[in-house]
Write a protein that holds these residues in place. Structure first.
Motif, PDB file in Angstrom:
ATOM      1  N   THR A 133       0.816  -1.225   0.000  1.00  0.00           N
ATOM      2  CA  THR A 133       0.000   0.000   0.000  1.00  0.00           C
ATOM      3  C   THR A 133       0.841   1.263   0.000  1.00  0.00           C
ATOM      4  O   THR A 133       0.300   2.369  -0.021  1.00  0.00           O
ATOM      5  N   ALA A 134       2.160   1.124   0.025  1.00  0.00           N
ATOM      6  CA  ALA A 134       3.042   2.295   0.011  1.00  0.00           C
ATOM      7  C   ALA A 134       2.823   3.100  -1.268  1.00  0.00           C
ATOM      8  O   ALA A 134       2.582   2.539  -2.334  1.00  0.00           O
ATOM      9  N   SER A 135       2.911   4.416  -1.153  1.00  0.00           N
ATOM     10  CA  SER A 135       2.711   5.269  -2.328  1.00  0.00           C
ATOM     11  C   SER A 135       3.636   6.464  -2.254  1.00  0.00           C
ATOM     12  O   SER A 135       3.915   6.997  -1.180  1.00  0.00           O
ATOM     13  N   LEU A 136       4.123   6.883  -3.421  1.00  0.00           N
ATOM     14  CA  LEU A 136       5.067   7.993  -3.495  1.00  0.00           C
ATOM     15  C   LEU A 136       4.890   8.692  -4.833  1.00  0.00           C
ATOM     16  O   LEU A 136       5.135   8.105  -5.886  1.00  0.00           O
ATOM     17  N   GLN A 137       4.470   9.926  -4.785  1.00  0.00           N
ATOM     18  CA  GLN A 137       4.260  10.685  -6.015  1.00  0.00           C
ATOM     19  C   GLN A 137       5.583  10.907  -6.745  1.00  0.00           C
ATOM     20  O   GLN A 137       6.618  11.111  -6.137  1.00  0.00           O
ATOM     21  N   GLY A 138       5.513  10.889  -8.075  1.00  0.00           N
ATOM     22  CA  GLY A 138       6.671  11.246  -8.883  1.00  0.00           C
ATOM     23  C   GLY A 138       7.644  10.124  -9.117  1.00  0.00           C
ATOM     24  O   GLY A 138       8.677  10.322  -9.763  1.00  0.00           O
ATOM     25  N   ARG A 139       7.367   8.938  -8.600  1.00  0.00           N
ATOM     26  CA  ARG A 139       8.209   7.773  -8.853  1.00  0.00           C
ATOM     27  C   ARG A 139       7.350   6.714  -9.532  1.00  0.00           C
ATOM     28  O   ARG A 139       6.436   6.181  -8.930  1.00  0.00           O
ATOM     29  N   LEU A 192       5.283   9.554 -15.054  1.00  0.00           N
ATOM     30  CA  LEU A 192       6.143  10.466 -14.301  1.00  0.00           C
ATOM     31  C   LEU A 192       7.181   9.706 -13.482  1.00  0.00           C
ATOM     32  O   LEU A 192       6.843   8.820 -12.696  1.00  0.00           O
ATOM     33  N   ASP A 193       8.446  10.062 -13.674  1.00  0.00           N
ATOM     34  CA  ASP A 193       9.492   9.475 -12.839  1.00  0.00           C
ATOM     35  C   ASP A 193      10.635  10.475 -12.703  1.00  0.00           C
ATOM     36  O   ASP A 193      11.155  10.979 -13.707  1.00  0.00           O
ATOM     37  N   GLY A 194      11.022  10.739 -11.471  1.00  0.00           N
ATOM     38  CA  GLY A 194      12.033  11.762 -11.198  1.00  0.00           C
ATOM     39  C   GLY A 194      13.461  11.294 -11.371  1.00  0.00           C
ATOM     40  O   GLY A 194      14.365  11.823 -10.718  1.00  0.00           O
ATOM     41  N   ALA A 195      13.703  10.342 -12.250  1.00  0.00           N
ATOM     42  CA  ALA A 195      15.063   9.840 -12.479  1.00  0.00           C
ATOM     43  C   ALA A 195      15.981  10.976 -12.917  1.00  0.00           C
ATOM     44  O   ALA A 195      15.606  11.799 -13.746  1.00  0.00           O
ATOM     45  N   VAL A 207       3.181  10.137 -22.603  1.00  0.00           N
ATOM     46  CA  VAL A 207       4.248  11.112 -22.403  1.00  0.00           C
ATOM     47  C   VAL A 207       5.090  10.715 -21.193  1.00  0.00           C
ATOM     48  O   VAL A 207       4.593  10.666 -20.064  1.00  0.00           O
ATOM     49  N   LEU A 208       6.369  10.425 -21.438  1.00  0.00           N
ATOM     50  CA  LEU A 208       7.295  10.158 -20.337  1.00  0.00           C
ATOM     51  C   LEU A 208       7.887  11.480 -19.870  1.00  0.00           C
ATOM     52  O   LEU A 208       8.527  12.196 -20.649  1.00  0.00           O
ATOM     53  N   VAL A 209       7.666  11.815 -18.607  1.00  0.00           N
ATOM     54  CA  VAL A 209       8.201  13.038 -18.006  1.00  0.00           C
ATOM     55  C   VAL A 209       9.298  12.633 -17.029  1.00  0.00           C
ATOM     56  O   VAL A 209       9.041  11.924 -16.056  1.00  0.00           O
ATOM     57  N   THR A 210      10.529  13.067 -17.291  1.00  0.00           N
ATOM     58  CA  THR A 210      11.633  12.635 -16.434  1.00  0.00           C
ATOM     59  C   THR A 210      12.800  13.615 -16.527  1.00  0.00           C
ATOM     60  O   THR A 210      12.756  14.594 -17.265  1.00  0.00           O
ATOM     61  N   HIS A 223      11.711  18.340 -10.041  1.00  0.00           N
ATOM     62  CA  HIS A 223      11.017  19.633 -10.091  1.00  0.00           C
ATOM     63  C   HIS A 223      10.070  19.689 -11.290  1.00  0.00           C
ATOM     64  O   HIS A 223       8.958  20.224 -11.194  1.00  0.00           O
ATOM     65  N   LEU A 224      10.506  19.138 -12.418  1.00  0.00           N
ATOM     66  CA  LEU A 224       9.639  19.074 -13.602  1.00  0.00           C
ATOM     67  C   LEU A 224       8.418  18.222 -13.318  1.00  0.00           C
ATOM     68  O   LEU A 224       7.300  18.554 -13.729  1.00  0.00           O
ATOM     69  N   ILE A 225       8.616  17.111 -12.608  1.00  0.00           N
ATOM     70  CA  ILE A 225       7.491  16.241 -12.246  1.00  0.00           C
ATOM     71  C   ILE A 225       6.459  17.020 -11.444  1.00  0.00           C
ATOM     72  O   ILE A 225       5.254  16.964 -11.708  1.00  0.00           O
ATOM     73  N   GLY A 226       6.933  17.755 -10.449  1.00  0.00           N
ATOM     74  CA  GLY A 226       6.022  18.538  -9.620  1.00  0.00           C
ATOM     75  C   GLY A 226       5.271  19.583 -10.413  1.00  0.00           C
ATOM     76  O   GLY A 226       4.073  19.802 -10.217  1.00  0.00           O
ATOM     77  N   ASP A 227       5.984  20.238 -11.334  1.00  0.00           N
ATOM     78  CA  ASP A 227       5.341  21.272 -12.151  1.00  0.00           C
ATOM     79  C   ASP A 227       4.249  20.683 -13.042  1.00  0.00           C
ATOM     80  O   ASP A 227       3.181  21.276 -13.218  1.00  0.00           O
TER      81      ASP A 227
END
Length: 584
Positions: free
Chosen positions: A356-362, A383-386, A566-569, A573-577
């Motif tokens: 059930t763990a969750s983490l935005q942007g990963r 979305l992945d903050g790599a 669309v892959l956002v990476t 900061h881009l992920i958050g925006d």
């Protein structure tokens, strides 16, 4: 402005019959308001000191929250991150701040899990918090960076701290430091202040366990004022922040190993030999029992899946299980016999926590509801903050597998109490429906796109995935500003030289990639490039993120037989925006 400094409790008020798991409720002068239904505290600031008021010209002043964010923004240094900064001197000043805030004893009483590393710190901390919360412990989690709201960095029982509590603790710390600092000991910098604030919040909220994620490095990180954590963890190491941590894996490992403490147990994952040798040497010098954990065996989840997507998450989950079980054992919550048994059979609470763990942007998938509620096809953001070569590979592999799965399955991201989970909905797709993969990328100028982009492109190509177009755009938020006003200046004032550099790297890579050239040839569905600043055969530069989102939405409207993925990476900061714009 006068502020009410009596918001922070001197003596906790327990309302539970079991004080070991009770929540302390702050007292202050004349407004302790308790809900009879939820037994939760509603902060009402005395004399409405923080209520928005009218200015001299009749216009409303900033909200109480925006006022705090303005004060916080003032702590962000404009100088470069290296060169003119003595890391050791700045670190030692932190102990002066602890004295000013009277936090020394409070920190020593916290039962802390301290986690450093290059990749997977946030995921490991998230798994760890979720496991221990499911075991019944009151948790405090400090992570960085935030995506949308600064309060994401401070989580109590898995939920970001409420605005009222944040304001109370923020001003208590800020005003006291403002009063006691001077030219010799100036106000702390942005991240140093946030770490101090985290310690204040978690000590006053009397959490059972405090999970602290290192911000940068380890040895001189603000979280490393912790002298006696219960257990330490070091996640996968790689090349990142080399301008600060060093140019070799050995140097980087030495900085990360700075969180190790004398005789305090520590865990790490399989590392490159150069890094592992340094970790073992540092551990030996401190008599640290360092153990290497194995990736979690998926069979231990009883047919369920980890809450965080990607095969690499099993490495982080294995480390989290070791950290949690050791923490519980040391604190008398898990017998030695059960500690060994966990390697072969996970308790139900551990399984619940991991799944059930969750983490935005990963590895997060978000459908653009602005478009998808109106027409039959889709605009989907992956979305992945790599932002390191190794994490780029993991991101590319996840994206490639996810879009293939999406040919038969739609993943809907559902918000639930400020947390996100995956809900799978089966759907029969038309055999004629096409899909177009697009890359939306930005990274900090201290990173080398010659290392990042080739790893991304090659891994995707190895899985048969080729981008129709790569879009490069500056971030929406300014790095020296926090809050709703942290927007970039008007388009005409934006320096796009870095985005042009990224574009050149991509075009050069495409020239040497015949398969990619053939698969990303210009097509009708990607017309309308007059909105871009620079349009090349395989890529485009846009001056702002809202323009990119609008262009994508226009493409979807004009091509209703095509699903846009669309892959956002490249930048958290881009992920958050993107999340700010898509989830409006």
């Amino acid at each position: 402005m006068l502020r009410n400094h009596s918001l922070i409790p001197q003596t906790p008020l327990f309302l539970s019959s079991n004080p070991s798991f009770s929540i302390p409720f702050p007292r202050y002068n004349n407004s302790l308001i308790l809900s009879t239904n939820t037994q939760s505290l509603s902060f009402t600031l005395q004399s409405k000191l923080y209520m928005a008021q009218e200015g001299d010209n009749g216009s409303p002043k900033s909200s109480p929250y925006e006022e705090a964010l303005e004060a916080l923004s003032s702590l962000i240094t404009k100088r470069t991150r290296v060169g003119d900064v003595n890391m050791e001197e700045r670190f030692l000043v932190l102990f002066e701040y602890l004295k000013m805030l009277e936090l020394e004893e409070a920190i020593s009483n916290l039962k802390i899990i301290h986690v450093a590393g290059t990749k997977g710190k946030g995921s490991t901390c998230t798994f760890t918090e979720s496991i221990l919360r499911n075991c019944g412990f009151r948790t405090g989690l400090f992570t960085s960076p935030h995506l949308i709201d600064i309060r994401e960095r401070f989580r109590l029982d898995g939920v970001e701290i409420c605005e009222e509590k944040f304001l109370a603790y923020f001003w208590w710390c800020y005003d006291r430091l403002k009063e006691k600092t001077d030219d010799k000991v100036p106000m702390p910098t942005f991240f140093h202040f946030l770490a101090l604030l985290a310690f204040k919040i978690f000590s006053e909220e009397q959490v059972d366990v405090c999970i602290m994620e290192v911000g940068l490095g380890g040895k001189y990180d603000a979280t490393n004022v912790v002298q006696k954590p219960i257990v330490c963890g070091i996640t996968s190491l790689g090349y990142d922040h080399m301008e600060i941590l060093g140019n070799t894996l050995g140097e980087i490992a030495g900085e990360k190993a700075g969180i190790l403490k004398h005789r305090i147990p520590a865990f790490t994952v399989t590392q490159p030999d150069e890094a592992m040798d340094v970790l073992k040497e540092k551990a030996s010098q401190l008599n640290v029992p360092l153990q290497v954990t194995s990736p979690l065996d998926a069979k231990l989840l009883n047919g369920l899946k980890l809450g965080l997507e990607g095969e690499h998450q099993y490495v982080n989950a294995g480390l989290a299980v070791a950290l949690c079980s050791t923490w519980m054992n040391i604190n008398g919550h898990l017998e030695e016999s059960h500690l060994k048994q966990i390697q072969h059979t996970l308790p139900e609470q551990f399984i619940n926590g991991l799944t059930t763990a969750s983490l935005q942007g990963r590895a997060q998938i978000v459908r653009d509801e602005h478009v998808n509620n109106k027409i039959s096809n889709e605009l989907v953001f992956f979305l992945d903050g790599a932002h390191s070569p190794e994490s780029m590979e993991a991101c590319a592999k996840w994206f490639s597998l996810a879009i293939k799965d999406q040919n038969q399955t739609l993943f809907h991201q559902i918000a639930d109490n400020s947390r996100f989970s995956n809900k799978v909905v089966k759907t029969h797709q038309s055999e004629t429906q096409k899909s177009a993969q697009i890359l939306l990328f930005n990274c900090m100028s201290v990173r080398d796109p010659q290392l990042l982009l080739p790893h991304l492109m090659k891994t995707c190509a190895d899985h048969g995935v080729y981008f129709k177009k790569a879009l490069f755009v500056p971030g929406l938020s300014m790095y020296h500003k926090i809050g709703s006003h942290a927007l970039t200046p008007s388009d005409s004032n934006i320096d796009l030289s870095w985005q042009f550099t990224l574009q050149r790297v991509w075009e050069n890579l495409m020239q040497g990639n015949k398969a990619g050239k053939n698969n990303s040839a210009a097509s009708e569905e990607l017309a309308g490039m007059e909105m871009s600043v620079s349009n090349c055969e395989h890529s485009a530069v846009f001056s702002s993120l809202p323009l990119v989102i609008n262009w994508l939405r226009d493409r979807v409207q004009q091509n209703q037989s095509t699903r846009f993925q669309v892959l956002v990476t490249g930048s958290i900061h881009l992920i958050g925006d993107v999340l700010k714009l898509v989830k409006k």
